[in-house]
Design an enzyme around this catalytic site. Structure first.
Site, short mmCIF file in Angstrom:
data_model
loop_
_atom_site.label_atom_id
_atom_site.label_comp_id
_atom_site.label_asym_id
_atom_site.label_seq_id
_atom_site.Cartn_x
_atom_site.Cartn_y
_atom_site.Cartn_z
CG HIS A 1 -6.12 5.94 -2.73
ND1 HIS A 1 -5.10 5.64 -3.50
CD2 HIS A 1 -5.75 5.43 -1.51
CE1 HIS A 1 -4.05 4.97 -2.93
NE2 HIS A 1 -4.55 4.98 -1.50
CG ASP B 243 0.97 3.70 4.02
OD1 ASP B 243 1.76 4.35 3.46
OD2 ASP B 243 -0.32 3.69 3.11
#
Ligand code: Q9C
Ligand code: ZN
Length: 305
Positions: free
Chosen positions: A126, A249
């Site tokens: 990110h 995740d």
């Protein structure tokens, strides 16, 4: 140690998902299973980070982090995309080490190894040119990809649950680094503002960015079907190196995810990716079901041939 106590979500303090125990869980489990080739990273020149991130951003992070006392937590209002990603006293040092782990793996690959697994923490995908966010500070995968790109074309396959907005943007106008990502539909999940299908690259980079947003709740079968399309994209590009931005995740019990992948499917995922037969650098991104991470990593490595 970089170990922020909490994150702020909708104005509410929550415990911080990106914990040191994540990597410990993986390392301990792999050791138990007999993995012996665990190495410490080398130190690399900061210039590799300067090639990807803005000078002022790097200095800002260094200054703010190093000026904090041991238990202080700073949520900056500058160079940041969210309210999840605080700076603590050791954040800068940890972010630098994480890059060293990524570059050490990249160097093994450059020198002829077929596989390296860089257990990076904090994660990176990110982090953009001059913004931190989503638990990320420096973009480990992008820095490693840029390093390897001096020796041949690089494909980045991002299979974290979240879209790697930073990596996408960093290579958006380049044709020597392909970015392909499978992730939760950003209409519903972080980073919200990118990861849509119509983001295909720009200028020279047009056609070298590919997003596969998926609805929440998807299961093994649909995931694998999408993965096979992504693998075809990589194959068509015929890169010299592959980087996997690997997040766990996507696992059904992940506390912040939303897919329904089960542990054994990670072996299939790895097996499918292995069919590319490319020198591969794995960069750890997210994955927050701490107790399962070791098992998932082990399954994944068993599938790599
Ligand atoms: N309180 C990575 O997986 N949203 N980053 C959390 C829950 C931020 C995830 C909301 C998710 C960032 C590398
Ligand atoms: Zn993630």
């Amino acid at each position: 140690m970089h170990n922020p106590p909490y994150e702020i979500y909708d104005g509410v303090y929550e415990s911080y998902a990106e914990k040191p125990e994540r990597i410990e869980s993986i390392v301990n489990y792999l050791r138990e299973k007999g993995f012996e080739k665990l190495y410490s990273p080398e130190n690399f020149s900061i210039d590799y980070i300067y090639n990807i991130h803005h000078k002022e951003y790097i200095r800002f992070l260094q200054r703010r982090s190093n000026s904090l006392k041991e238990d202080e937590v700073l949520y900056p209002s500058y160079c940041i995309m969210d309210t999840y990603t605080p700076i603590v006293a050791k954040t800068y040092d940890a972010a630098i080490s994480s890059v060293d782990v990524a570059l050490s793996g990249a160097k093994y690959i450059k020198n002829g190894e077929q596989l390296a697994y860089s257990l990076c923490r904090p994660p990176g995908h990110h982090a953009d040119y001059k913004t931190m966010g989503g638990y990320c500070y420096f973009n480990n995968a992008a820095i490693a990809a840029n390093f390897l790109s001096k020796y041949g074309k690089v494909a980045i396959l991002d299979i974290d649950f979240h879209h790697g907005n930073g990596t996408q943007n960093i290579f958006y106008e380049r044709s020597d680094v392909l970015y392909v990502s499978i992730h939760a539909d950003p209409k519903f999940k972080f980073p919200y503002s990118s990861g849509f299908e119509n983001e295909k690259g720009k200028g020279e980079g047009l056609g070298y960015n590919k997003n596969y947003p998926l609805p929440l709740g998807i299961e093994n079968g649909e995931y694998i079907r999408t993965l096979r399309m992504a693998i075809k994209d990589v194959e068509k590009f015929s890169p010299k190196f592959l980087i996997i931005s690997l997040g766990f995740d996507t696992y059904e019990k992940d506390p912040i995810g939303g897919f329904r992948l089960t542990i054994p499917i990670y072996r299939t995922i790895a097996k499918d990716i292995s069919s590319l037969k490319l020198p591969t650098l794995i960069i750890q991104e997210g994955g927050y079901a701490v107790n399962a991470l070791g098992k998932i990593a082990y399954e994944f490595l068993q599938g790599i041939s």
